[in-house]
Design an enzyme around this catalytic site. Structure first.
Site, PDB file in Angstrom:
ATOM      1  N   SER A  56      -4.113   0.521  -4.332  1.00  7.70           N
ATOM      2  CA  SER A  56      -3.535  -0.720  -3.821  1.00  7.70           C
ATOM      3  C   SER A  56      -4.598  -1.780  -3.548  1.00  7.70           C
ATOM      4  O   SER A  56      -4.295  -2.816  -2.959  1.00  7.70           O
ATOM      5  CB  SER A  56      -2.709  -0.440  -2.555  1.00  7.70           C
ATOM      6  N   GLU A  77      -6.156   9.239  -0.009  1.00 15.67           N
ATOM      7  CA  GLU A  77      -6.466   7.802   0.027  1.00 15.67           C
ATOM      8  C   GLU A  77      -7.531   7.372  -0.982  1.00 15.67           C
ATOM      9  O   GLU A  77      -7.422   6.302  -1.565  1.00 15.67           O
ATOM     10  CB  GLU A  77      -6.903   7.376   1.440  1.00 15.67           C
ATOM     11  N   HIS A 125       1.158   4.921  -2.508  1.00 14.84           N
ATOM     12  CA  HIS A 125       1.446   6.339  -2.232  1.00 14.84           C
ATOM     13  C   HIS A 125       2.649   6.915  -2.981  1.00 14.84           C
ATOM     14  O   HIS A 125       2.588   8.038  -3.481  1.00 14.84           O
ATOM     15  CB  HIS A 125       1.722   6.546  -0.739  1.00 14.84           C
ATOM     16  N   HIS A 163       0.835  -1.207   0.000  1.00 14.91           N
ATOM     17  CA  HIS A 163       0.000   0.000   0.000  1.00 14.91           C
ATOM     18  C   HIS A 163       0.874   1.263   0.000  1.00 14.91           C
ATOM     19  O   HIS A 163       0.653   2.188  -0.784  1.00 14.91           O
ATOM     20  CB  HIS A 163      -0.928   0.005   1.215  1.00 14.91           C
TER      21      HIS A 163
HETATM   22 FE    FE Z   1      -2.324   5.170   3.103  1.00 16.00          FE
END
Ligand code: FE
Ligand code: PHE
Length: 276
Positions: A183, A164, A123, A118
């Site tokens: 993700s 997010e 990111h 993730h």
């Molecule tokens: Fe995150």
């Protein structure tokens, strides 16, 4: 910043097992197939620029050097979720805290806490984009301020619905830029193609009033036109905005307010059409 040093660890890249690299490969291959035509171009460019690929869990030192050259960000290895103040302080210094462990095989589809897939695959590629990189630093500074003012809840919603779970409008249609989606195999498809969630135009105050679920696909996504717009919308001093929205009710995760319209592909970027 001594506590920063206390909380960061070594990635210990050579310590990953063959099976851990194999789990990365499985996750990466699956997202690669899903994300072409779904992820925004800035994300795909970032992935390519970093050489984050199917080979295995990347070495943070190599990624940090490439990131640093592009936008001045570096990765700080951390053992798990870090305390708020430290998290914001790291972002404010262009350090992205990344976990090191990878999920188990029985958690490929869902994991509630961040893991290295993730953090690094979701990111870090976005931090290769200059405007987004600046937004993340500004968010870190804003976080320290929100802590002082007692308005973390409202600011955290902004992170949730942009960093997010954000969507961006392009001439080809909606694309994903939120790392929580990027993700997740299931949500990558759901957020764009399912008829249930609401896709609403980004509005700072609306977002900061909207609660969210951390344990299910989102019921509402907010759509921006471009990253410069997001950066501009979040530039004003939030102190008076916090006071203003404190007087207003919170909004449920699945609510659509009177007059709010769904984003419509036909009408082009973010122009609204009734579908509510
Ligand atoms: Fe995150
Ligand atoms: N402008 C915000 C403030 O005054 C800081 C911020 C910038 C917060 C970008 C989030 C994202 O608090």
């Amino acid at each position: 910043m001594d506590d920063v040093r206390d909380c960061t660890i070594e990635q210990n890249w050579s310590g990953y097992s063959a099976d851990e690299h194999a789990i990365w490969r499985l996750l990466f291959d699956r997202q690669q197939r899903l994300l072409v035509g779904r992820a925004c171009q800035e994300y795909l460019d970032g992935l390519r620029g970093l050489g984050v690929a199917a080979g295995g869990i990347p070495d943070f030192r190599r990624l940090s050097d490439l990131l640093d050259r592009a936008t001045g960000w570096r990765i700080a290895a951390v053992p798990g979720i870090v305390p708020d103040e430290l998290f914001f302080a790291l972002l404010a210094r262009r350090r992205f805290p990344s976990t090191c462990f990878i999920r188990r095989r029985d958690q490929l589809d869902y994991l509630q806490e961040p893991d290295v897939f993730h953090d690094i695959c979701g990111h870090v590629p976005m931090l290769m984009n200059r405007v987004f990189a600046d937004y993340m630093q500004a968010y870190g500074e804003g976080g320290l301020k929100a802590l002082r003012l007692g308005h973390l809840t409202e600011l955290a919603r902004l992170y949730w619905y942009t960093v997010e779970f954000g969507l961006i409008a392009t001439p080809e249609g909606l694309r994903i830029y939120g790392s929580g989606i990027l993700s997740s195999a299931g949500e990558s498809v759901y957020c764009l193609e399912d008829s249930h969630p609401h896709r609403l135009r980004f509005d700072l105050r609306r977002v900061m009033r909207t609660r969210y679920h951390i344990d299910r696909y989102q019921q509402t996504y907010f759509v921006i036109d471009d990253f410069a717009e997001l950066f501009a919308a979040t530039r004003p001093d939030f102190a008076p905005i916090y006071r203003e929205i404190a007087a207003l009710p919170e909004i449920a995760p699945d609510a659509v307010l009177p007059g709010e319209r769904a984003w419509s592909k036909k009408e082009g970027p973010c122009v609204s059409t009734a579908r509510v």
